[in-house]
Design a protein around this motif. Structure first.
Motif, PDB file in Angstrom:
ATOM      1  N   PHE A 186       0.812  -1.210   0.000  1.00 38.27           N
ATOM      2  CA  PHE A 186       0.000   0.000   0.000  1.00 38.27           C
ATOM      3  C   PHE A 186       0.849   1.265   0.000  1.00 38.27           C
ATOM      4  O   PHE A 186       0.436   2.305  -0.514  1.00 38.27           O
ATOM      5  N   ALA A 187       2.039   1.215   0.608  1.00 44.06           N
ATOM      6  CA  ALA A 187       2.826   2.425   0.843  1.00 44.06           C
ATOM      7  C   ALA A 187       3.413   2.981  -0.448  1.00 44.06           C
ATOM      8  O   ALA A 187       3.849   2.220  -1.322  1.00 44.06           O
ATOM      9  N   PRO A 188       3.467   4.312  -0.624  1.00 40.51           N
ATOM     10  CA  PRO A 188       4.182   4.909  -1.753  1.00 40.51           C
ATOM     11  C   PRO A 188       5.661   4.522  -1.684  1.00 40.51           C
ATOM     12  O   PRO A 188       6.227   4.373  -0.597  1.00 40.51           O
ATOM     13  N   ARG A 189       6.261   4.364  -2.859  1.00 35.57           N
ATOM     14  CA  ARG A 189       7.639   3.872  -2.894  1.00 35.57           C
ATOM     15  C   ARG A 189       8.600   4.765  -2.117  1.00 35.57           C
ATOM     16  O   ARG A 189       9.482   4.263  -1.406  1.00 35.57           O
ATOM     17  N   ARG A 190       8.452   6.077  -2.226  1.00 32.19           N
ATOM     18  CA  ARG A 190       9.412   6.976  -1.579  1.00 32.19           C
ATOM     19  C   ARG A 190       9.336   6.903  -0.057  1.00 32.19           C
ATOM     20  O   ARG A 190      10.277   7.313   0.648  1.00 32.19           O
ATOM     21  N   LEU A 191       8.211   6.423   0.484  1.00 32.42           N
ATOM     22  CA  LEU A 191       8.039   6.345   1.936  1.00 32.42           C
ATOM     23  C   LEU A 191       8.118   4.924   2.474  1.00 32.42           C
ATOM     24  O   LEU A 191       8.077   4.719   3.692  1.00 32.42           O
ATOM     25  N   ARG A 192       8.236   3.953   1.564  1.00 31.65           N
ATOM     26  CA  ARG A 192       8.145   2.560   1.995  1.00 31.65           C
ATOM     27  C   ARG A 192       9.234   2.195   3.002  1.00 31.65           C
ATOM     28  O   ARG A 192       8.980   1.536   4.018  1.00 31.65           O
ATOM     29  N   GLY A 193      10.471   2.631   2.733  1.00 32.88           N
ATOM     30  CA  GLY A 193      11.569   2.283   3.621  1.00 32.88           C
ATOM     31  C   GLY A 193      11.383   2.807   5.026  1.00 32.88           C
ATOM     32  O   GLY A 193      11.539   2.086   6.011  1.00 32.88           O
ATOM     33  N   TYR A 242      13.894  -5.220   4.449  1.00 31.77           N
ATOM     34  CA  TYR A 242      14.533  -6.101   3.470  1.00 31.77           C
ATOM     35  C   TYR A 242      13.632  -7.252   3.003  1.00 31.77           C
ATOM     36  O   TYR A 242      13.478  -7.479   1.797  1.00 31.77           O
ATOM     37  N   PRO A 243      13.039  -8.051   3.918  1.00 28.01           N
ATOM     38  CA  PRO A 243      12.281  -9.220   3.455  1.00 28.01           C
ATOM     39  C   PRO A 243      11.193  -8.885   2.436  1.00 28.01           C
ATOM     40  O   PRO A 243      11.035  -9.589   1.433  1.00 28.01           O
ATOM     41  N   ALA A 244      10.440  -7.802   2.668  1.00 25.30           N
ATOM     42  CA  ALA A 244       9.359  -7.443   1.745  1.00 25.30           C
ATOM     43  C   ALA A 244       9.889  -6.997   0.393  1.00 25.30           C
ATOM     44  O   ALA A 244       9.190  -7.097  -0.625  1.00 25.30           O
ATOM     45  N   GLU A 245      11.132  -6.508   0.340  1.00 27.27           N
ATOM     46  CA  GLU A 245      11.704  -6.016  -0.912  1.00 27.27           C
ATOM     47  C   GLU A 245      12.480  -7.083  -1.671  1.00 27.27           C
ATOM     48  O   GLU A 245      12.900  -6.849  -2.807  1.00 27.27           O
TER      49      GLU A 245
END
Length: 452
Positions: free
Chosen positions: A150-157, A377-380
């Motif tokens: 759901f999270a925008p890429r720029r805020l995912r981390g 890391y795991p989700a990516e």
């Protein structure tokens, strides 16, 4: 299996509809905050549940004359449940979707947490904590997965990394409450049962959460995904809508794909990285009061409080570095520092309190910051159709390491003393360092959807 790459904003923008061009490019919406808050709450509950048993274990040991084996079993009980919950229910989340597990796992956690108040027998308490861990294991798989999708890429981390900070907040609060309010048997059981309070709040807030659009796309249910994206995120699906539906629904096929060429290195890295991170962490902090008492450290409660505050501060500072320098450099640098720090704890085990506490505080601070990576890391590392399975697998296997470390450390302290116990824990971190140098990918700019 190739990940879908986004087109430039100008090619995907849809000013006529007022919708963001894709899920990854959507601005922060109230719904993002809702999913983040409930996932934060879940991690708080997890940290609280795991921290509380360590905080009250010394009281239960003295009041119930628990053997070393029972101490190890109770300390590792939730971790055992986490293993089975992550492994089993992670795959279920890829087959039936994220949303059902995202809600119903907290029904189990709430009820089992409350029931601990009456669990005066260690066998009953062990069973309930395994059930709590089983429910939390499901959330380890689907919670970060839902948030990452759901999270925008720029805020995912930063959002995923913040989960570990919330875990640490729960862990620290449990440690403080246990230290000052858990010195009687009745107080210990009351504190264990209070884990039902944050769990119930999470359950209530999660009711009505929709399914992940990324998972719906992977199942060919594009119309449903588009409807959710429009309603909750005010966004189009972008190139994700063109990803082919997944044909990988067989349990054995999913695990075979995780270890297939192109994916195997990421899986092996995730397994070693995650396990090496958490084994020393859970082993040391489950028995930290015992360790400090063994060393005759003056004012054990104050030193324990100081270590918990360093845990919290390190987690917050680590978020900045996570966004600033990326995943690969951070994991290598932090593993190296932690290896050296625990080695110095072993060297100074028989020295002064100051000489001992300085490397302990350094390890604590750096480890808390590095732990943010365990949520990111795991989700990516995995494409959409493998994400919950992969995240669940890495969480589950890491919990084997956590349970082993938690069970072995008290035995190791009795047989070998603190120095050699710290040396073998430092060796675990060294393995993590070498694995990260060899295998760690940079996933900071990866997207959340994929074909396949």
């Amino acid at each position: 299996m190739s990940e879908t790459r986004e087109q430039p904003m100008s090619k995907l923008a849809t000013p006529a509809t007022g919708l963001a061009p894709s899920l990854d490019e959507a601005p922060l919406r109230p719904f993002h905050l809702r999913v983040t808050a409930t996932t934060f709450g879940a991690n708080f509950s997890d940290g609280y549940a795991l921290g509380m048993i360590g905080a009250v274990l010394s009281t239960l040991t003295s009041t119930q004359n628990l053997s070393g084996i029972w101490q190890g079993l109770l300390g590792a009980s939730a971790l055992i449940g986490l293993f089975f919950g992550s492994i089993i229910l992670g795959r279920v989340g890829d087959i039936i979707g994220r949303q059902k597990l995202y809600i119903y796992n907290f029904v189990l956690i709430t009820l089992a947490s409350a029931a601990q108040f009456w669990a005066k027998d260690p066998t009953v308490l062990f069973t309930l904590r395994v059930l709590i861990g089983f429910g939390l294991g499901a959330d380890y798989a689907v919670g970060p997965t839902m948030l990452s999708e759901f999270a925008p890429r720029r805020l995912r981390g930063v959002l995923l990394g913040s989960l570990t900070v919330m875990w640490t907040v729960g862990y620290v609060i449990a440690g403080i409450l246990g230290t000052y309010l858990g010195d009687t048997e009745n107080g210990a059981y009351i504190l264990l049962a209070t884990g039902a309070i944050p769990a119930l709040l999470v359950l209530l807030l999660r009711i009505g959460t929709p399914e992940s659009p990324s998972w719906l796309i992977s199942q060919g249910r594009v119309a449903e995904a588009r409807s959710i994206a429009h309603k909750y995120l005010k966004a189009e699906l972008g190139d994700a809508a063109n990803a082919p539906a997944s044909t990988h629904t067989n349990h054995s096929d999913a695990y075979r794909e995780m270890f297939s060429p192109g994916q195997a290195t990421r899986t092996w890295f995730g397994l070693v990285f995650y396990s090496a991170q958490v084994l020393p962490y859970f082993a040391i902090y489950t028995f930290m009061p015992t360790i400090l008492e063994t060393l005759n450290v003056p004012d054990v409660n104050l030193q324990n409080l100081l270590l918990n505050l360093f845990l919290l501060a390190g987690g917050i500072v680590g978020l900045w570095y996570l966004q600033k320098i990326g995943r690969r450099p951070l994991v290598i640098i932090t593993f190296g520092i932690m290896t050296v720090a625990l080695s110095f704890v072993g060297i100074f085990a028989n020295g002064s309190t100051v000489a001992l506490m300085i490397p302990f505080l350094v390890y604590t601070f750096v480890m808390a910051g590095a732990s943010n990576l365990t949520q990111v890391y795991p989700a990516e590392l995995y494409p959409t159709h493998l994400r919950a399975t992969g995240v669940g697998f890495l969480n589950g296997t890491s919990r084997i390491a956590s349970a082993v470390g938690t069970f072995i450390l008290p035995v190791s302290l009795d047989a070998w003393g603190l120095s050699w116990s710290m040396y073998w824990l430092a060796a675990v971190l060294l393995i993590g360092t070498l694995a990260s140098i060899a295998w760690a990918p940079e996933t900071k700019d990866s997207v959340t959807t994929s074909g396949g």
